[in-house]
Design an enzyme around this catalytic site. Structure first.
Site, PDB file in Angstrom:
ATOM      1  N   GLU A 116      -8.263  16.948  38.705  1.00  0.00           N
ATOM      2  CA  GLU A 116      -7.286  15.909  39.010  1.00  0.00           C
ATOM      3  C   GLU A 116      -6.021  16.656  39.429  1.00  0.00           C
ATOM      4  O   GLU A 116      -5.372  17.290  38.590  1.00  0.00           O
ATOM      5  CB  GLU A 116      -6.994  15.029  37.780  1.00  0.00           C
ATOM      6  CG  GLU A 116      -8.166  14.173  37.318  1.00  0.00           C
ATOM      7  CD  GLU A 116      -8.336  12.919  38.159  1.00  0.00           C
ATOM      8  OE1 GLU A 116      -7.471  12.652  39.030  1.00  0.00           O
ATOM      9  OE2 GLU A 116      -9.344  12.206  37.953  1.00  0.00           O
TER      10      GLU A 116
ATOM     11  N   HIS B 250     -12.535   9.211  46.052  1.00  0.00           N
ATOM     12  CA  HIS B 250     -11.634   8.045  45.929  1.00  0.00           C
ATOM     13  C   HIS B 250     -10.657   8.130  47.093  1.00  0.00           C
ATOM     14  O   HIS B 250      -9.808   9.022  47.146  1.00  0.00           O
ATOM     15  CB  HIS B 250     -10.895   8.064  44.589  1.00  0.00           C
ATOM     16  CG  HIS B 250     -11.752   7.669  43.427  1.00  0.00           C
ATOM     17  ND1 HIS B 250     -11.601   8.194  42.162  1.00  0.00           N
ATOM     18  CD2 HIS B 250     -12.793   6.793  43.343  1.00  0.00           C
ATOM     19  CE1 HIS B 250     -12.496   7.655  41.346  1.00  0.00           C
ATOM     20  NE2 HIS B 250     -13.230   6.795  42.036  1.00  0.00           N
TER      21      HIS B 250
ATOM     22  N   ARG C 290      -9.439   2.402  46.966  1.00  0.00           N
ATOM     23  CA  ARG C 290     -10.068   3.495  46.175  1.00  0.00           C
ATOM     24  C   ARG C 290     -11.578   3.548  46.352  1.00  0.00           C
ATOM     25  O   ARG C 290     -12.180   4.626  46.360  1.00  0.00           O
ATOM     26  CB  ARG C 290      -9.736   3.219  44.719  1.00  0.00           C
ATOM     27  CG  ARG C 290     -10.614   3.877  43.655  1.00  0.00           C
ATOM     28  CD  ARG C 290     -10.320   3.278  42.297  1.00  0.00           C
ATOM     29  NE  ARG C 290     -11.238   3.660  41.251  1.00  0.00           N
ATOM     30  CZ  ARG C 290     -10.996   4.647  40.372  1.00  0.00           C
ATOM     31  NH1 ARG C 290      -9.883   5.341  40.452  1.00  0.00           N
ATOM     32  NH2 ARG C 290     -11.862   4.910  39.428  1.00  0.00           N
TER      33      ARG C 290
ATOM     34  N   GLU D 214      -6.752   9.011  47.334  1.00  0.00           N
ATOM     35  CA  GLU D 214      -6.234  10.260  46.758  1.00  0.00           C
ATOM     36  C   GLU D 214      -6.044  11.281  47.871  1.00  0.00           C
ATOM     37  O   GLU D 214      -6.729  12.308  47.939  1.00  0.00           O
ATOM     38  CB  GLU D 214      -7.174  10.716  45.646  1.00  0.00           C
ATOM     39  CG  GLU D 214      -7.254   9.657  44.537  1.00  0.00           C
ATOM     40  CD  GLU D 214      -8.370   9.823  43.519  1.00  0.00           C
ATOM     41  OE1 GLU D 214      -8.530   8.930  42.674  1.00  0.00           O
ATOM     42  OE2 GLU D 214      -9.076  10.849  43.559  1.00  0.00           O
TER      43      GLU D 214
ATOM     44  N   HIS E 179     -10.320  15.196  42.599  1.00  0.00           N
ATOM     45  CA  HIS E 179      -9.597  13.919  42.589  1.00  0.00           C
ATOM     46  C   HIS E 179      -8.101  14.201  42.460  1.00  0.00           C
ATOM     47  O   HIS E 179      -7.676  15.344  42.311  1.00  0.00           O
ATOM     48  CB  HIS E 179     -10.014  13.097  41.362  1.00  0.00           C
ATOM     49  CG  HIS E 179     -11.426  12.601  41.385  1.00  0.00           C
ATOM     50  ND1 HIS E 179     -11.763  11.280  41.525  1.00  0.00           N
ATOM     51  CD2 HIS E 179     -12.621  13.259  41.291  1.00  0.00           C
ATOM     52  CE1 HIS E 179     -13.071  11.132  41.503  1.00  0.00           C
ATOM     53  NE2 HIS E 179     -13.615  12.322  41.372  1.00  0.00           N
TER      54      HIS E 179
END
Lengths: 310, 93
Positions: free
Chosen positions: A271, A70, A128, A73, A197
């Site tokens: 994440e 993405h 994204r 990020e 991510h």
């Protein structure tokens, strides 16, 4: 342009060109350890590069790490650059890590969505998805983390080309995804797959598209627990861990659901920072601490993979 | 280059499943151009959404009318982006 990876500034965000230059510098400085592979070309024709770290052997068991699928990020691509340098400088220095690279290869794809990443620098920092055109729609791009052939099309992704979680017309429609799929199948000996991510501070394992637990749930949960403990030990950053669907939300067509279904047991998604003060706009001052703490979790997963061959 | 002056990121707290569904209704209103940084999932997990300046009033009215609690996570997205760009140029020089 940095003249060496020692003068490269890891504490700031970089453009696609600067990151690709960095890869060349690192490979040139460590020709016995680092090579740059091109696994494909993006929709807009940019090369898709993977750094291979190998100390020999032939088609050794391997660990895959990717960042930036993405594109917005940014802390993930920046962490990927830092990981690359860490791998090169720690081999031969850190005994535990040296044992990993003496027995396994590491593949690191730092810019997994180059078109989207270039677009975040040129036109829209909040982009994204990929930058592919969808016939019949004026909206652009597919969510590359909904495009994999694992629960593709089920609840947890959108059929609307204008949605941020648009799955694409069919699984692997995105060349950025298909390039990895082909590489993984071709290699055939990848034992851990980690897709990174941001944000939310989570360490996740399959599944995202269904509530059923993976066959190896207990082991994955234990590895995630140990990895999070290692991460938190550095700066106290709190992470939660668990399966995608129970910890964050239902997401279909996701990367690590597909890799797990391919038999890659140690499939994880991170994440990274933060929990929502800055979100995707994490200040550059947090790049290095984020990369450092994440590295400890990666080491835990890599050591477990080395010590539990399958 | 896209400009985000006045865009805000709201953090919405959905107390129950009904409120999660309400936020999903919001997600379907394409004219508001909302960008969900963290989508509506289960009650209790934060929902972060970037709201373009022209939609802010409408979104806040929607949330308040339904008793959905929210905080402003980022007051002005563009000012953070300006900081980020400044930092990148400074580090280059």
């Amino acid at each position: 342009r940095a003249r060496s990876t020692n003068t490269f500034n890891y504490a700031t965000y970089h453009t696609l060109e600067e990151i690709y230059d960095f890869m060349d510098l690192l490979a040139a400085e460590h020709p016995q350890l680092v090579s740059k592979l091109q696994i494909g070309s993006s929709y807009e024709g940019r090369p898709i590069y993977v750094l291979k770290f190998s100390t020999g052997g032939n088609n050794r068991p391997a660990i895959w790490i990717d960042t930036g699928i993405h594109s917005r990020e940014w802390v993930t691509q920046a962490s990927g650059v830092w990981f690359a340098k860490k791998i090169a400088q720690d081999y031969g220095q850190d005994p535990a890590f040296t044992a990993i690279l003496d027995n396994m290869d590491i593949f690191l794809e730092i810019v997994t969505n180059p078109d989207g990443f270039a677009f975040t620098h040129s036109k829209n920092r909040m982009w994204r998805k990929t930058r592919s055109l969808t016939s019949g729609s004026t909206c652009i791009g597919v969510d590359p983390n909904r495009n994999w052939d694992a629960g593709f099309g089920k609840a947890g992704s959108s059929s609307n080309p204008c949605s941020e979680t648009y799955r694409g017309k069919f699984a692997n429609s995105e060349v950025e995804v298909k390039s990895i799929v082909d590489f993984v199948k071709e290699h055939g000996n990848i034992k851990a797959f980690i897709s990174i991510h941001s944000y939310s501070q989570l360490l996740l394992y399959p599944f995202g598209y269904k509530r059923e637990s993976p066959a190896d749930k207990d082991e994955l949960d234990q590895v995630a627990k140990s990895a999070v403990e290692a991460l938190t030990s550095l700066y106290g950053t709190k992470f939660k861990y668990g399966s995608i669907i129970t910890t964050i939300y239902q997401a279909s067509g996701g990367t690590i659901d597909w890799t797990y279904d391919q038999g890659i047991k140690y499939s994880f998604t991170f994440e990274l920072r933060d929990t929502g003060r800055y979100g995707f706009l994490l200040p550059a001052s947090q790049i290095i601490p984020t990369a450092q703490e994440t590295w400890l979790a990666l080491l835990t997963i890599m050591e477990h993979t080395l010590n539990h061959p399958y | 280059k896209e400009d985000f002056v006045g865009h805000q990121v709201l953090r919405i707290s959905a107390a129950d499943e009904a409120q999660v569904q309400m936020v999903k209704e919001l997600e379907d209103l394409e004219h508001l151009q909302l960008d969900f940084w963290r989508g509506p999932a289960q009650p209790g997990s934060p929902i972060d959404v970037r709201v373009p300046f022209p939609s802010i009033q409408a979104v806040k009215v929607f949330l308040e009318a339904r008793g959905l609690r929210y905080t402003i996570m980022i007051e002005d997205v563009q000012s953070l982006l300006d900081d980020e760009q400044e930092q990148m140029f400074a580090s280059r020089s």
